[in-house]
Structure formats: C-alpha cells, structure tokens
Design a protein around this motif. Sequence first.
Motif, PDB file in Angstrom:
ATOM      1  N   PHE A 286     -30.678 -41.382   5.084  1.00 59.69           N
ATOM      2  CA  PHE A 286     -30.403 -42.759   5.520  1.00 59.69           C
ATOM      3  C   PHE A 286     -31.232 -43.787   4.751  1.00 59.69           C
ATOM      4  O   PHE A 286     -31.566 -44.839   5.285  1.00 59.69           O
ATOM      5  CB  PHE A 286     -30.679 -42.902   7.023  1.00 59.69           C
TER       6      PHE A 286
ATOM      7  N   HIS B 206     -30.363 -45.827   2.654  1.00 58.67           N
ATOM      8  CA  HIS B 206     -29.617 -47.091   2.573  1.00 58.67           C
ATOM      9  C   HIS B 206     -29.800 -47.945   3.835  1.00 58.67           C
ATOM     10  O   HIS B 206     -29.440 -49.129   3.828  1.00 58.67           O
ATOM     11  CB  HIS B 206     -28.137 -46.813   2.330  1.00 58.67           C
ATOM     12  N   MET B 207     -30.384 -47.375   4.880  1.00 58.54           N
ATOM     13  CA  MET B 207     -30.572 -48.121   6.123  1.00 58.54           C
ATOM     14  C   MET B 207     -32.031 -48.538   6.334  1.00 58.54           C
ATOM     15  O   MET B 207     -32.377 -49.073   7.386  1.00 58.54           O
ATOM     16  CB  MET B 207     -30.098 -47.278   7.316  1.00 58.54           C
TER      17      MET B 207
ATOM     18  N   TYR C 219     -29.039 -41.964  12.951  1.00 59.63           N
ATOM     19  CA  TYR C 219     -30.267 -42.580  12.430  1.00 59.63           C
ATOM     20  C   TYR C 219     -31.279 -42.796  13.559  1.00 59.63           C
ATOM     21  O   TYR C 219     -32.455 -42.460  13.427  1.00 59.63           O
ATOM     22  CB  TYR C 219     -29.922 -43.902  11.740  1.00 59.63           C
TER      23      TYR C 219
ATOM     24  N   ASP D 173     -25.207 -44.876  12.944  1.00 61.25           N
ATOM     25  CA  ASP D 173     -26.330 -45.574  13.580  1.00 61.25           C
ATOM     26  C   ASP D 173     -27.004 -44.711  14.642  1.00 61.25           C
ATOM     27  O   ASP D 173     -28.228 -44.679  14.743  1.00 61.25           O
ATOM     28  CB  ASP D 173     -25.860 -46.893  14.214  1.00 61.25           C
TER      29      ASP D 173
END
Length: 133
Positions: A126, A128-129, A110, A107
């Motif tokens: 990232f 997927h985020m 990111y 996190d």
Amino acid sequence: MTANQKVPRVEQGHPHPKRLRQSQQLKNRPIKRIIDGERFDTETALEIAARENGLPFNDYYHISETLYQTQYGTYFLAGSGGPLTRYAFEYGGVKGYGSGIFPLSEDDAYEWLKINGYTDAIEEHFSHMTENA
C-alpha cells in the motif's frame, strides 16, 4: 517412555494438547468460498499478514485470521474464531467455533494492517496510500 521419544509440549495458553492440535488443523485448512459470484481461495491467494489475539483456542473470543489478496487484486480476511467473534457458526440458535471469509475493500485491508501494526506489509502493498512525514 523411551529415551528417543519426545515429551509432548503444551503451548502456553493451550492447557489441552488436543485443543492445540484442533487449532493448528483449522489454521492450516484451506478455506474456499464463493461470495456474490466471486471465488475466494486461501490456497491460490497471496498471504499478506496473519494475526492471532493470543487467547486460548477454547476461549469464546479466540480469533485467528489472515489477510489475503486474490490474483485479481481483491482483498479478503480468512480465519476462524470462537462463538463471540465474526467467525462464529450458528446452528439452531446456538453459536460455536467457526471459520469464514470476509471480502475487504482496499481501504479496509489497509486499515486492518495499520491497526495490527504491519508496517512492512503496508509499505510493500500500500505504498501508494502513504506519504513521507
């Protein structure tokens, strides 16, 4: 000076060629640390993105850092900076220019990319985020 010799160029923000060379040497020097039993090495990790804050090397707030990912998926920042940055080196109560490594959660990595505007790196590492709007 002969016709074949190049005139040394001083980069804007670096009024002293010697300090510019020092800054480049520190940036290109590998950093290795063992933190909480985990090995972090800028030579073997994947470089994702890098940033500098644009301040001169001799500025107390100068910072140059790179986000990496180890082969095991752990993220970390490696960089260098002036005495008023997270990279400061302290000796005998006096802070100076230093370098270091800071492990990051997924996190936090990111967020670092998002804050620094690395959209392509976010999409690559990232995806997927993120969601489509």
